[in-house]
Structure formats: structure tokens, C-alpha cells
Design a protein around this motif. Structure first.
Motif, mmCIF file in Angstrom:
data_model
loop_
_atom_site.group_PDB
_atom_site.id
_atom_site.type_symbol
_atom_site.label_atom_id
_atom_site.label_comp_id
_atom_site.label_asym_id
_atom_site.label_seq_id
_atom_site.Cartn_x
_atom_site.Cartn_y
_atom_site.Cartn_z
ATOM 1 N N VAL A 183 -4.854 7.016 0.017
ATOM 2 C CA VAL A 183 -4.171 5.843 -0.523
ATOM 3 C C VAL A 183 -3.941 6.068 -2.015
ATOM 4 C CG1 VAL A 183 -4.321 3.363 -0.945
ATOM 5 C CG2 VAL A 183 -5.178 4.314 1.203
ATOM 6 N N LEU A 184 -2.690 6.036 -2.428
ATOM 7 C CA LEU A 184 -2.329 6.268 -3.825
ATOM 8 C C LEU A 184 -2.386 4.988 -4.649
ATOM 9 C CD1 LEU A 184 0.740 8.623 -3.231
ATOM 10 C CD2 LEU A 184 -1.658 9.255 -3.560
ATOM 11 N N GLU A 185 -2.033 3.878 -4.034
ATOM 12 C CA GLU A 185 -2.028 2.603 -4.750
ATOM 13 C C GLU A 185 -2.093 1.466 -3.743
ATOM 14 O OE1 GLU A 185 0.666 0.129 -8.065
ATOM 15 O OE2 GLU A 185 1.414 1.977 -7.146
ATOM 16 N N ALA A 186 -2.815 0.415 -4.097
ATOM 17 C CA ALA A 186 -2.903 -0.771 -3.248
ATOM 18 C C ALA A 186 -2.976 -1.998 -4.148
ATOM 19 C CB ALA A 186 -4.133 -0.697 -2.336
ATOM 20 N N ARG A 187 -2.057 -2.939 -3.934
ATOM 21 C CA ARG A 187 -2.020 -4.143 -4.763
ATOM 22 C C ARG A 187 -1.686 -5.364 -3.917
ATOM 23 N NH1 ARG A 187 -2.386 -3.555 -10.094
ATOM 24 N NH2 ARG A 187 -2.131 -1.448 -10.980
ATOM 25 N N ILE A 188 -2.209 -6.514 -4.352
ATOM 26 C CA ILE A 188 -1.901 -7.768 -3.686
ATOM 27 C C ILE A 188 -0.471 -8.176 -4.054
ATOM 28 C CG2 ILE A 188 -2.536 -10.188 -3.419
ATOM 29 C CD1 ILE A 188 -4.566 -8.229 -2.277
ATOM 30 N N SER A 189 0.369 -8.380 -3.048
ATOM 31 C CA SER A 189 1.762 -8.754 -3.286
ATOM 32 C C SER A 189 2.021 -10.235 -3.085
ATOM 33 C CB SER A 189 2.680 -7.952 -2.351
ATOM 34 O OG SER A 189 2.365 -8.212 -0.992
ATOM 35 N N HIS A 190 1.152 -10.918 -2.352
ATOM 36 C CA HIS A 190 1.326 -12.356 -2.114
ATOM 37 C C HIS A 190 -0.050 -12.990 -2.008
ATOM 38 C CE1 HIS A 190 2.913 -16.124 -0.490
ATOM 39 N NE2 HIS A 190 1.962 -16.056 0.431
ATOM 40 N N LEU A 191 -0.227 -14.106 -2.713
ATOM 41 C CA LEU A 191 -1.493 -14.821 -2.681
ATOM 42 C C LEU A 191 -1.217 -16.295 -2.920
ATOM 43 C CD1 LEU A 191 -4.607 -14.667 -2.515
ATOM 44 C CD2 LEU A 191 -4.628 -14.414 -4.997
ATOM 45 N N ALA A 192 -1.598 -17.135 -1.974
ATOM 46 C CA ALA A 192 -1.363 -18.573 -2.104
ATOM 47 C C ALA A 192 -2.282 -19.310 -1.139
ATOM 48 C CB ALA A 192 0.090 -18.920 -1.810
ATOM 49 N N TYR A 193 -2.514 -20.588 -1.439
ATOM 50 C CA TYR A 193 -3.235 -21.431 -0.491
ATOM 51 C C TYR A 193 -2.371 -21.654 0.746
ATOM 52 C CZ TYR A 193 -6.875 -22.683 -3.885
ATOM 53 O OH TYR A 193 -7.921 -22.643 -4.767
ATOM 54 N N ALA A 194 -3.014 -21.870 1.866
ATOM 55 C CA ALA A 194 -2.293 -22.178 3.096
ATOM 56 C C ALA A 194 -1.554 -23.505 2.927
ATOM 57 C CB ALA A 194 -3.266 -22.238 4.275
ATOM 58 N N PRO A 195 -0.411 -23.691 3.611
ATOM 59 C CA PRO A 195 0.398 -24.907 3.411
ATOM 60 C C PRO A 195 -0.371 -26.202 3.616
ATOM 61 C CG PRO A 195 1.625 -23.292 4.672
ATOM 62 C CD PRO A 195 0.236 -22.755 4.545
ATOM 63 N N GLU A 196 -1.328 -26.232 4.552
ATOM 64 C CA GLU A 196 -2.012 -27.484 4.852
ATOM 65 C C GLU A 196 -2.912 -27.978 3.724
ATOM 66 O OE1 GLU A 196 -4.172 -24.196 7.218
ATOM 67 O OE2 GLU A 196 -2.139 -24.756 6.646
ATOM 68 N N ILE B 200 0.851 -1.194 0.000
ATOM 69 C CA ILE B 200 0.000 0.000 0.000
ATOM 70 C C ILE B 200 0.886 1.244 0.000
ATOM 71 C CG2 ILE B 200 -1.773 1.267 1.265
ATOM 72 C CD1 ILE B 200 -2.528 -1.499 2.527
ATOM 73 N N VAL B 201 0.602 2.155 -0.912
ATOM 74 C CA VAL B 201 1.304 3.441 -0.987
ATOM 75 C C VAL B 201 0.331 4.531 -0.540
ATOM 76 C CG1 VAL B 201 2.565 5.048 -2.450
ATOM 77 C CG2 VAL B 201 2.706 2.587 -2.905
ATOM 78 N N TRP B 202 0.720 5.298 0.474
ATOM 79 C CA TRP B 202 -0.190 6.295 1.030
ATOM 80 C C TRP B 202 0.591 7.538 1.465
ATOM 81 C CZ3 TRP B 202 0.535 7.855 6.132
ATOM 82 C CH2 TRP B 202 1.349 7.015 6.905
ATOM 83 N N GLN B 203 -0.160 8.621 1.673
ATOM 84 C CA GLN B 203 0.445 9.851 2.168
ATOM 85 C C GLN B 203 -0.598 10.652 2.949
ATOM 86 O OE1 GLN B 203 -0.091 12.406 -1.973
ATOM 87 N NE2 GLN B 203 1.860 12.378 -0.939
ATOM 88 N N VAL B 204 -0.121 11.562 3.762
ATOM 89 C CA VAL B 204 -1.004 12.417 4.555
ATOM 90 C C VAL B 204 -1.590 13.493 3.646
ATOM 91 C CG1 VAL B 204 -1.154 14.029 6.478
ATOM 92 C CG2 VAL B 204 0.262 11.977 6.678
ATOM 93 N N LYS B 205 -2.910 13.576 3.628
ATOM 94 C CA LYS B 205 -3.600 14.587 2.826
ATOM 95 C C LYS B 205 -4.094 15.742 3.690
ATOM 96 C CE LYS B 205 -7.383 15.091 -0.510
ATOM 97 N NZ LYS B 205 -8.500 14.395 -1.193
ATOM 98 N N ASP B 206 -4.608 15.443 4.874
ATOM 99 C CA ASP B 206 -5.119 16.456 5.797
ATOM 100 C C ASP B 206 -4.331 16.338 7.095
ATOM 101 O OD1 ASP B 206 -6.695 17.810 7.817
ATOM 102 O OD2 ASP B 206 -8.341 17.857 6.365
ATOM 103 N N THR B 207 -3.420 17.282 7.331
ATOM 104 C CA THR B 207 -2.541 17.195 8.495
ATOM 105 C C THR B 207 -3.303 17.355 9.807
ATOM 106 O OG1 THR B 207 -2.062 19.565 8.276
ATOM 107 C CG2 THR B 207 -0.559 18.018 7.207
ATOM 108 N N ALA B 208 -4.360 18.157 9.810
ATOM 109 C CA ALA B 208 -5.121 18.366 11.046
ATOM 110 C C ALA B 208 -5.796 17.073 11.489
ATOM 111 C CB ALA B 208 -6.161 19.467 10.832
ATOM 112 N N LYS B 209 -6.417 16.351 10.558
ATOM 113 C CA LYS B 209 -7.044 15.075 10.903
ATOM 114 C C LYS B 209 -6.000 14.058 11.343
ATOM 115 C CE LYS B 209 -11.096 15.438 7.880
ATOM 116 N NZ LYS B 209 -11.819 14.829 6.733
ATOM 117 N N ALA B 210 -4.854 14.029 10.658
ATOM 118 C CA ALA B 210 -3.819 13.060 11.005
ATOM 119 C C ALA B 210 -3.306 13.271 12.432
ATOM 120 C CB ALA B 210 -2.657 13.156 10.016
ATOM 121 N N VAL B 211 -3.243 14.523 12.881
ATOM 122 C CA VAL B 211 -2.705 14.818 14.203
ATOM 123 C C VAL B 211 -3.766 14.736 15.295
ATOM 124 C CG1 VAL B 211 -1.630 16.620 15.628
ATOM 125 C CG2 VAL B 211 -0.838 16.221 13.287
ATOM 126 N N PHE B 212 -4.981 15.242 15.007
ATOM 127 C CA PHE B 212 -5.982 15.392 16.061
ATOM 128 C C PHE B 212 -7.092 14.342 16.041
ATOM 129 C CE2 PHE B 212 -4.572 19.816 15.030
ATOM 130 C CZ PHE B 212 -3.792 19.996 16.157
#
Length: 285
Positions: free
Chosen positions: A195-208, A119-131
Motif C-alpha cells: 500500500v503506497l497511500e491510504a487516506r479517508i475520502s469521506h467522513l460524516a455522521y449518518a443521516p439519522e 487507497i493506492v496500491w501495487q503488486v510487490k511480490d508477483t508469486a504471492k499475488a498469483v499463488f
């Protein structure tokens, strides 16, 4: 809830020059036997002027609060002077890259899978991020994990599990990324995060269940290939019979047609080389 308010601050260079001048004046007062004036000038200089100097670096901001009240945010980079009694909190405006940890969850049909997202993200509203939140970095991590879990629970891993599914985690990468990005923006809007970008980086069945699912995928692939081979073989047999009838090469009764169809299907559908057998007699002996 406080919304961001952009404020402009006077240049800090004039204040810095004033600081130097007052230091010189205080030194002259001490040298000229006027210690009281020198002390007063020094206190004014180091209590009311010097603490107000602030440096704002590129892609950074200063959130200003005065006695518990939000005064505004300085986003312009440079050297400034602000009210010396304000609390100046630095908030970075740079893009952050969150490489989420691998989560073990169940997909929409109950199969345990492993999934992770970048996930790629950045602060857009500094007041909300702080308060609005206690710690916006921790808030992003927790909400991102919750969003990825919800995404995995909403769709099947593959069409093998749900043939009627319009979107799958494995086959609909672009659509899944758009859905994840939209949900993250909704979850993080309270903290002023974009959020600027969000992508699945790993996807697999569980080992069992990974080995069993691999065998199932292989079986499905074999069945699909066999289905295609049979459809092609039937078409070729039909074409062969039609051609022989059109050109009157040989007249075949139903029993001979059945034998010919059987032989052709064995030849065309077999997965091994066929060894021809020469029949010295007739079909009926």
C-alpha cells in the motif's frame, strides 16, 4: 508459500529469426517434394519455438509455471523466448487506485457514521499475488473494507464524543491515515501487495443523527465562545477596579462594587447592544 524469484529469459529476436528460417526451409521442402521433412519442420516450428515467444510491456511481468511448478517471474520489459510449455500469466506492476465505497459503521462510542477511503496500491511480490490468494484484486477490496471498518470502530468521530481521546477520526487525519496504511500493509502482505497511500475520502455522521449532532456541535461552539467572553469580561472588570483604586478616582464600598461589577458584566457579556439608563438619584434610593 512461493516467494518471488526473478528470472531472465533469452532474447526473443533470435528465436523469431529462427521461426522465419524454419518457415522458409519447410516451404523449400514442400516445393522440393520432401513433404515429410516439411511437416516435421513445421511441427517443430509451431509447437516448440513459436509458442515460447513472449512480450513483456513496461510495468508488467510474466509469471512462469511449468507443469504446476513455479519457475520464476520475468519483470524486465522486452521481447523474450521462454520454455514453450510454461504457462505465462501476466501480472501488472502499475499502481492501482481503489476508491472505496461509503460504509455505514459505528465509531468507538457507538455513533453511526459514514466513512470511505482512497487507497493506492501495487503488486510487490508477483508469486504471492498469483499463488497465495485466489484473486488478489478481490482480496484487496475485501481486506480494505475490513480495515476501514476496524479503523472506524477504534476511534471516536470527534472530541465532543470523547474529550479524553488522543486521536479522533475528524481531528487526526494524518495519524489516522498512517494507522490505516500500516494496517492495510499488514493485511495485504500475504498477497504480496504494498500500500503506497491510504487516506479517508469521506467522513460524516449518518443521516439519522446528522441534524442532532450539528445542533450539538453548534451548542458546544456557543458554550466555548461564551466561556471565552466571560473570562475576558472578568479580567476587564478586575482591571477596571484595580485602576480606580490605584488612581483614587472614587471610593466604592462592597455594595457599589457589586453593582458596578454587575453592570460591567452585563455590558461586556451581552450579545445585544446595551441601552444606558441615567440614574438621577443615588444607589440607595
Amino acid at each position: 508459500m512461493n516467494n518471488e524469484k526473478i528470472t531472465t529469459a533469452p532474447s526473443g529476436y533470435l528465436a523469431f529469426v529462427l521461426v522465419l528460417v524454419l518457415i522458409a526451409v519447410a516451404a523449400l521442402c514442400f516445393y522440393g517434394q520432401y513433404p515429410v521433412a516439411g511437416v516435421i519442420i513445421t511441427i517443430v516450428n509451431f509447437v516448440f519455438i513459436l509458442p515460447g515467444l513472449a512480450i513483456v510491456n513496461p510495468n508488467e511481468s510474466k509469471v512462469l509455471t511449468l507443469f504446476g511448478k513455479y519457475q520464476g517471474t520475468v519483470k524486465q520489459d522486452g521481447f523474450f523466448w521462454v520454455n514453450p510449455f510454461t504457462v505465462k500469466r501476466k501480472v501488472s506492476l502499475k499502481a492501482y487506485n481503489l476508491n472505496g465505497q461509503q460504509l455505514k459503521v459505528n465509531d468507538s462510542v457507538g455513533n453511526p457514521i459514514e466513512i470511505a477511503a482512497v487507497i493506492v496500491w501495487q503488486v510487490k511480490d508477483t508469486a504471492k499475488a498469483v499463488f497465495a490468494v485466489e484473486n488478489y484484486l478481490q482480496y484487496v477490496n475485501i481486506q480494505s473494507e475490513a480495515a476501514v471498518r476496524h479503523l472506524a470502530n477504534s476511534f471516536p468521530y470527534d472530541h465532543i464524543e470523547d474529550e479524553n481521546a488522543s486521536i479522533t477520526l475528524r481531528g487526526g487525519a494524518e495519524q489516522v491515515s498512517m494507522i490505516l496504511e500500516k494496517e492495510l500493509n499488514e493485511r495485504l502482505e500475504r498477497a504480496g501487495i504494498e500500500v503506497l497511500e491510504a487516506r479517508i475520502s469521506h467522513l460524516a455522521y449518518a443521516p439519522e443523527i446528522a441534524h442532532a449532532m450539528l445542533q450539538r456541535q453548534q451548542a458546544a461552539a456557543i458554550i466555548s465562545a461564551r466561556r471565552l467572553i466571560v473570562e475576558g469580561a472578568v479580567g476587564m472588570v478586575e482591571m477596571a477596579l484595580n485602576k480606580m483604586e490605584e488612581k483614587n478616582i472614587i471610593e466604592l464600598d462592597e455594595e457599589r462594587k457589586a453593582a458596578m461589577v454587575s453592570n460591567l458584566l452585563v455590558v461586556l457579556c451581552g450579545d445585544r447592544s446595551v441601552n444606558p439608563v441615567v440614574n438621577a438619584g443615588t444607589l440607595y434610593h
